[in-house]
Write a protein that holds these residues in place. Structure first.
Motif, PDB file in Angstrom:
ATOM      1  N   GLU A  17      53.495  44.657  39.671  1.00  0.00           N
ATOM      2  CA  GLU A  17      52.449  44.018  40.475  1.00  0.00           C
ATOM      3  C   GLU A  17      52.981  43.933  41.899  1.00  0.00           C
ATOM      4  N   HIS A 159      36.873  38.551  38.634  1.00  0.00           N
ATOM      5  CA  HIS A 159      36.935  39.201  39.947  1.00  0.00           C
ATOM      6  C   HIS A 159      36.268  40.574  39.928  1.00  0.00           C
ATOM      7  N   GLY A 167      42.461  41.624  41.205  1.00  0.00           N
ATOM      8  CA  GLY A 167      42.749  40.271  40.737  1.00  0.00           C
ATOM      9  C   GLY A 167      42.989  40.249  39.235  1.00  0.00           C
ATOM     10  N   HIS A 197      40.594  30.399  41.183  1.00  0.00           N
ATOM     11  CA  HIS A 197      40.128  31.381  42.162  1.00  0.00           C
ATOM     12  C   HIS A 197      38.612  31.573  42.086  1.00  0.00           C
ATOM     13  N   PHE A 225      43.489  34.062  47.693  1.00  0.00           N
ATOM     14  CA  PHE A 225      42.685  35.116  47.059  1.00  0.00           C
ATOM     15  C   PHE A 225      41.422  34.517  46.447  1.00  0.00           C
ATOM     16  N   ASP A 284      44.562  28.114  35.883  1.00  0.00           N
ATOM     17  CA  ASP A 284      45.493  28.200  37.018  1.00  0.00           C
ATOM     18  C   ASP A 284      45.239  27.071  38.021  1.00  0.00           C
ATOM     19  N   ILE A 291      50.913  30.667  41.227  1.00  0.00           N
ATOM     20  CA  ILE A 291      50.208  31.351  42.316  1.00  0.00           C
ATOM     21  C   ILE A 291      49.041  30.544  42.869  1.00  0.00           C
ATOM     22  N   GLY A 321      42.179  33.104  34.260  1.00  0.00           N
ATOM     23  CA  GLY A 321      43.542  33.021  34.771  1.00  0.00           C
ATOM     24  C   GLY A 321      44.351  31.874  34.206  1.00  0.00           C
TER      25      GLY A 321
HETATM   26  N1  LIG Z   1      47.418  38.669  43.038  1.00  0.00           N
HETATM   27  C1  LIG Z   1      46.506  37.923  43.838  1.00  0.00           C
HETATM   28  C2  LIG Z   1      45.871  36.796  43.071  1.00  0.00           C
HETATM   29  C3  LIG Z   1      45.143  37.258  41.835  1.00  0.00           C
HETATM   30  C4  LIG Z   1      44.422  36.082  41.186  1.00  0.00           C
HETATM   31  C5  LIG Z   1      44.140  36.314  39.735  1.00  0.00           C
HETATM   32  C6  LIG Z   1      43.401  35.153  39.114  1.00  0.00           C
HETATM   33  O1  LIG Z   1      43.935  34.281  38.496  1.00  0.00           O
HETATM   34  N2  LIG Z   1      42.103  35.098  39.288  1.00  0.00           N
HETATM   35  O2  LIG Z   1      41.370  34.090  38.720  1.00  0.00           O
END
Ligand SMILES: NCCCCCC(=O)NO
Ligand SMILES: [Mg+2]
Ligand SMILES: [Zn+2]
Length: 343
Positions: A17, A159, A167, A197, A225, A284, A291, A321
């Motif tokens: 990644e 995403h 994503g 996100h 993001f 998340d 993140i 996520g």
């Molecule tokens: N690598 C950049 C962030 C990706 C976010 C993935 C995520 O959890 N989206 O809900």
């Protein structure tokens, strides 16, 4: 509630990644799904169900044929071009350039990608298809009378837009399931995205429609993001005006703040009187997520699930996520337990 799970998620085992200018071991890794599955079993939350295999028709109700064909053949084209690593986009149709998919695989990758964080690997297509089968099998359980079902989807989906991946997402599992409810006779479906996100893909898929209400509670896109969508002035367009709601919070947001957004979202859902509710469930939002920047605690997910249950709607959860792998099982199971308390 029942959980739908497929071991085919293991076919998505990327090794790289792009993050911070280097290639890291992906945050979106197989142990996420295995940890959740183990917790669901340990907590005896309900039967674990294998998915039914669906054809491409439900996917093509949401994604374009060109995009689906790109995903199906990307890896073989990349390998045939003799590339040494995993398929990672490098070039995009930037402002002032032609918005068309070229023949070359590097150009096609950039045309269909929203970022360089998500590689395509041998097996990605198979895993993404299985993740859709998981969501559609859970959707059938709910449409068939189950009050709720949990689609343990991996890779995630919110995403992914009609012809965009990124994503960590390829097919928009939640959008495909929402469309399936409508194709089976539902008049209105609400999608309430609780992932940290913004669900940019889901928003864009239904942005001009009023039969699907899309709501997302998420970190400020000015600071995180997906960066370029998810602001509070995005309310839908045309027939869809008023049927998209973004609720944005800053770094450090605790559950006491976040739950006010949840309350606003739930009241909007209730007003919409949907026949079904789809919840893209990312955890998340957790304080330990590597993140993200909210500060929810594990016990807060019980209250989150309980509030969603109090809507009293047929509900489909799709896994999105959540990257603190040690905590992901407890946090996901707590949402489902909280929901089940309302039954
Ligand atoms: N690598 C950049 C962030 C990706 C976010 C993935 C995520 O959890 N989206 O809900
Ligand atoms: Mg969200
Ligand atoms: Zn997320």
């Amino acid at each position: 509630m029942k959980t739908v799970y497929s071991p085919l998620h293991h076919r998505r085992t990327a090794t790289s990644e792009l993050d911070g200018g280097v290639l890291i071991a992906p945050h979106e890794r197989p142990s996420r799904a295995e940890t959740i599955l183990q917790r669901v079993r340990d907590q005896a939350l309900g039967e674990i169900v294998a998915p039914v295999n669906f054809d491409l028709a439900p996917i093509l109700r949401v994604h374009t044929l060109e995009y689906v064909s790109f995903l199906e053949h990307c890896w073989e084209e990349w390998a045939a071009a003799g590339k040494p690593g995993e398929a990672i986009p490098q070039f995009w149709p930037a402002r002032g350039m032609r918005q068309r998919a070229p023949k070359d695989i590097d150009g096609r990758l950039g045309y269909y990608a929203l970022g360089a964080d998500t590689s395509i690997t041998e097996g990605t297509w198979e895993a993404a298809r299985a993740s859709v089968d998981v969501a559609l099998t859970a959707q059938e359980l709910v449409a068939g009378g189950e009050r709720a079902a949990f689609a343990l989807c991996r890779p995630p989906g919110h995403h992914a837009a009609a012809d965009l991946f990124g994503g960590y997402c390829f097919f928009n599992n939640a959008a495909i399931a929402a469309q399936a409810f409508l194709d089976q006779g539902a008049k209105r479906v609400a999608i309430l995205d609780v992932d940290f996100h913004h669900g940019n893909g889901t928003q864009s898929i239904f942005y001009h429609r009023n039969d699907v209400l899309t709501i997302s509670i998420h970190g400020d896109p000015d600071l995180v993001f997906p960066h370029f969508l998810g602001f509070e002035d995005e309310i839908g367009e045309g027939d869809g005006a008023g049927y998209n709601l973004n609720i944005v919070y800053p770094p450090g947001t605790p559950f006491s703040e976040w739950q006010q957004g949840l309350e606003t979202a739930c009241e909007r859902v209730a007003d919409f009187r949907p026949d079904a509710l789809v919840v893209p469930l990312g955890v998340d939002t957790f304080e330990g997520d590597p993140i993200s920047f909210f500060r929810l605690k594990s016990e807060n997910y019980l209250a989150m699930g309980e509030r969603l249950g109090r809507l009293g709607l047929p509900t489909l959860f799709t896994m999105e996520g959540g990257y603190d792998v040690d905590a992901i099982g407890v946090n996901v199971a707590n949402v489902l337990k909280g929901f089940d308390l309302t039954l």
